[in-house]
Design a protein around this motif. Structure first.
Motif, PDB file in Angstrom:
ATOM      1  N   GLY A  12      31.410  35.103  50.228  1.00  0.00           N
ATOM      2  CA  GLY A  12      32.681  34.665  49.656  1.00  0.00           C
ATOM      3  C   GLY A  12      33.845  34.909  50.596  1.00  0.00           C
ATOM      4  N   PRO A  13      35.056  34.639  50.161  1.00  0.00           N
ATOM      5  CA  PRO A  13      36.227  34.831  51.020  1.00  0.00           C
ATOM      6  C   PRO A  13      36.301  36.254  51.567  1.00  0.00           C
ATOM      7  CG  PRO A  13      36.817  33.664  49.003  1.00  0.00           C
ATOM      8  CD  PRO A  13      35.409  34.127  48.829  1.00  0.00           C
ATOM      9  N   ASP A  14      36.632  36.379  52.852  1.00  0.00           N
ATOM     10  CA  ASP A  14      36.678  37.692  53.492  1.00  0.00           C
ATOM     11  C   ASP A  14      37.738  38.600  52.884  1.00  0.00           C
ATOM     12  OD1 ASP A  14      34.640  36.994  55.193  1.00  0.00           O
ATOM     13  OD2 ASP A  14      35.985  36.332  56.806  1.00  0.00           O
ATOM     14  N   ASP A  15      38.776  38.007  52.297  1.00  0.00           N
ATOM     15  CA  ASP A  15      39.848  38.831  51.747  1.00  0.00           C
ATOM     16  C   ASP A  15      39.533  39.354  50.343  1.00  0.00           C
ATOM     17  OD1 ASP A  15      39.994  36.286  50.664  1.00  0.00           O
ATOM     18  OD2 ASP A  15      42.176  36.334  50.422  1.00  0.00           O
ATOM     19  N   ILE A  16      38.376  38.981  49.813  1.00  0.00           N
ATOM     20  CA  ILE A  16      37.944  39.500  48.509  1.00  0.00           C
ATOM     21  C   ILE A  16      36.743  40.403  48.756  1.00  0.00           C
ATOM     22  CG2 ILE A  16      37.132  38.937  46.192  1.00  0.00           C
ATOM     23  CD1 ILE A  16      38.428  36.226  46.448  1.00  0.00           C
ATOM     24  N   PRO A  17      36.860  41.708  48.486  1.00  0.00           N
ATOM     25  CA  PRO A  17      35.729  42.617  48.747  1.00  0.00           C
ATOM     26  C   PRO A  17      34.488  42.220  47.946  1.00  0.00           C
ATOM     27  CG  PRO A  17      37.751  43.842  48.253  1.00  0.00           C
ATOM     28  CD  PRO A  17      38.033  42.404  47.936  1.00  0.00           C
ATOM     29  N   LEU A  18      33.339  42.586  48.452  1.00  0.00           N
ATOM     30  CA  LEU A  18      32.084  42.326  47.756  1.00  0.00           C
ATOM     31  C   LEU A  18      32.147  42.822  46.319  1.00  0.00           C
ATOM     32  CD1 LEU A  18      29.009  41.672  47.608  1.00  0.00           C
ATOM     33  CD2 LEU A  18      28.614  43.966  48.537  1.00  0.00           C
ATOM     34  N   GLU A  19      32.712  44.015  46.118  1.00  0.00           N
ATOM     35  CA  GLU A  19      32.802  44.588  44.779  1.00  0.00           C
ATOM     36  C   GLU A  19      33.519  43.655  43.819  1.00  0.00           C
ATOM     37  OE1 GLU A  19      33.253  48.203  47.621  1.00  0.00           O
ATOM     38  OE2 GLU A  19      33.484  46.026  47.647  1.00  0.00           O
ATOM     39  N   ASP A  20      34.610  43.040  44.283  1.00  0.00           N
ATOM     40  CA  ASP A  20      35.399  42.179  43.404  1.00  0.00           C
ATOM     41  C   ASP A  20      34.748  40.813  43.214  1.00  0.00           C
ATOM     42  OD1 ASP A  20      37.085  44.296  43.222  1.00  0.00           O
ATOM     43  OD2 ASP A  20      38.735  43.409  44.352  1.00  0.00           O
ATOM     44  N   ARG A  21      34.036  40.333  44.223  1.00  0.00           N
ATOM     45  CA  ARG A  21      33.284  39.091  44.037  1.00  0.00           C
ATOM     46  C   ARG A  21      32.203  39.296  42.987  1.00  0.00           C
ATOM     47  NH1 ARG A  21      33.189  39.156  49.869  1.00  0.00           N
ATOM     48  NH2 ARG A  21      30.910  39.239  49.905  1.00  0.00           N
ATOM     49  N   LEU A  22      31.590  40.460  42.993  1.00  0.00           N
ATOM     50  CA  LEU A  22      30.585  40.777  41.981  1.00  0.00           C
ATOM     51  C   LEU A  22      31.216  40.790  40.594  1.00  0.00           C
ATOM     52  CD1 LEU A  22      27.711  41.648  41.253  1.00  0.00           C
ATOM     53  CD2 LEU A  22      28.349  44.010  41.821  1.00  0.00           C
ATOM     54  N   THR A  23      32.382  41.385  40.459  1.00  0.00           N
ATOM     55  CA  THR A  23      33.093  41.378  39.166  1.00  0.00           C
ATOM     56  C   THR A  23      33.384  39.958  38.717  1.00  0.00           C
ATOM     57  OG1 THR A  23      34.131  43.539  39.506  1.00  0.00           O
ATOM     58  CG2 THR A  23      35.219  42.051  37.978  1.00  0.00           C
ATOM     59  N   HIS A  24      33.882  39.134  39.609  1.00  0.00           N
ATOM     60  CA  HIS A  24      34.233  37.755  39.254  1.00  0.00           C
ATOM     61  C   HIS A  24      33.036  37.001  38.679  1.00  0.00           C
ATOM     62  CE1 HIS A  24      37.632  37.937  42.482  1.00  0.00           C
ATOM     63  NE2 HIS A  24      37.908  38.642  41.408  1.00  0.00           N
ATOM     64  N   LEU A  25      31.873  37.211  39.269  1.00  0.00           N
ATOM     65  CA  LEU A  25      30.677  36.512  38.801  1.00  0.00           C
ATOM     66  C   LEU A  25      30.168  37.089  37.486  1.00  0.00           C
ATOM     67  CD1 LEU A  25      28.912  36.189  42.260  1.00  0.00           C
ATOM     68  CD2 LEU A  25      29.768  34.285  40.875  1.00  0.00           C
ATOM     69  N   ILE A  26      30.212  38.397  37.343  1.00  0.00           N
ATOM     70  CA  ILE A  26      29.759  39.018  36.097  1.00  0.00           C
ATOM     71  C   ILE A  26      30.652  38.604  34.936  1.00  0.00           C
ATOM     72  CG2 ILE A  26      29.468  41.217  34.882  1.00  0.00           C
ATOM     73  CD1 ILE A  26      28.704  42.448  37.602  1.00  0.00           C
TER      74      ILE A  26
END
Length: 283
Positions: free
Chosen positions: A160-174
């Motif tokens: 995903g976008p580099d400016d969004i941490p992996l942790e937050d990308r995981l939240t967005h999908l959950i």
């Protein structure tokens, strides 16, 4: 206004002013990890310099919070556990290799939809719970659209976008905060994707909180550290908690294991032998 952070655990949540040192400088004590230090080395940062992500990370538990008594107990049980060599798992190794290849950017875009459904419904590599919601969504959307949304979810998580941490990308999908999120492809399956692609970092423990198998419950039972509950409206979001608890457990469990599957097996084994109440509370 500048705030004072603990140089050991980086928390700014519970800092106390201590007695003056012999040279007249002030001392501070962190209520989170009990570290003390002199004012001359206390790092200060403006509140405007720290993102909510950084501030939340600073309030999360760290390995130095583990009590010596609990650490000694874990070492003793770990020594006992490691006397038995783990059984070979060729089926799991083949499964991981297959999907590591499939989840690469080049292959994922054109892979067979059935491969994606196989991953979501397979128990190889660890149980992720019922796939009924995913299967119903697959049937409702049709194989092509369901596969595309699954591809987009995996791609967003991994690349995903580099400016969004992996942790937050995981939240967005959950939390389905992105349009491409696939119904039923939630925390357990997304975490399993991370375990496949980053097998040296992610333990095959697929939920943050779940009776008997959640990372929060294991951390409390085995190491005596009480992790925060999920709060949607604060910085303690599910993706952050899921990743941070994984990283904490991996650090706490230490080396000596053949891989993260072996380490996870020890944690589950140890949890069943632990009965003490948590020793340290982390807000």
């Amino acid at each position: 206004m500048a705030i004072i952070s603990c140089p050991s655990c980086l928390s700014d949540n519970d800092i106390h002013l201590g007695a003056d040192a012999a040279d007249g400088t002030r001392t501070f004590r962190c209520g989170e990890c009990e570290h003390t230090w002199g004012a001359s080395v206390a790092p200060t940062r403006s509140t405007s310099d720290r993102s909510p992500f950084e501030m939340a990370r600073g309030r999360f538990a760290t390995a130095p919070m583990l009590s010596p008594e609990r650490a000694a107990r874990v070492v003793r049980l770990k020594r006992q556990f490691l006397k038995n060599e783990p059984l070979p798992t060729p089926e799991v190794d083949e499964h991981r290799a297959r999907f590591q290849h499939l989840f690469s950017a080049e292959v994922l875009a054109t892979c067979d939809p059935q491969d994606l459904k196989d991953f979501a419904t397979s128990s190889i590599g660890g149980e992720t719970g019922t796939a009924s919601i995913y299967s119903r969504a697959w049937n409702k959307l049709g194989a092509d659209e369901a596969a595309e949304r699954t591809r987009e979810s995996i791609d967003y998580l991994l690349r995903g976008p580099d400016d969004i941490p992996l942790e937050d990308r995981l939240t967005h999908l959950i939390e389905e905060d992105v349009d491409t999120a696939m119904p039923g492809f939630k925390e357990p399956l997304l975490t399993k994707v991370l375990c496949v692609v980053y097998p040296e970092r992610f333990l095959p423990l697929f939920t943050y909180t779940a009776e008997g198998t959640g990372k929060r419950e294991i951390t409390e039972s085995v190491f005596g550290l009480h992790l925060p509950a999920k709060h949607d409206a604060t910085a303690m979001q599910i993706g952050r908690l899921a990743v941070w608890s994984n990283d904490l457990l991996l650090e706490l469990v230490g080396d000596g294991f053949t891989d993260t599957r072996h380490a996870a097996a020890f944690l589950l084994w140890d949890k069943d032998r632990a009965g003490a109440r948590p020793l340290t509370s982390v807000r």
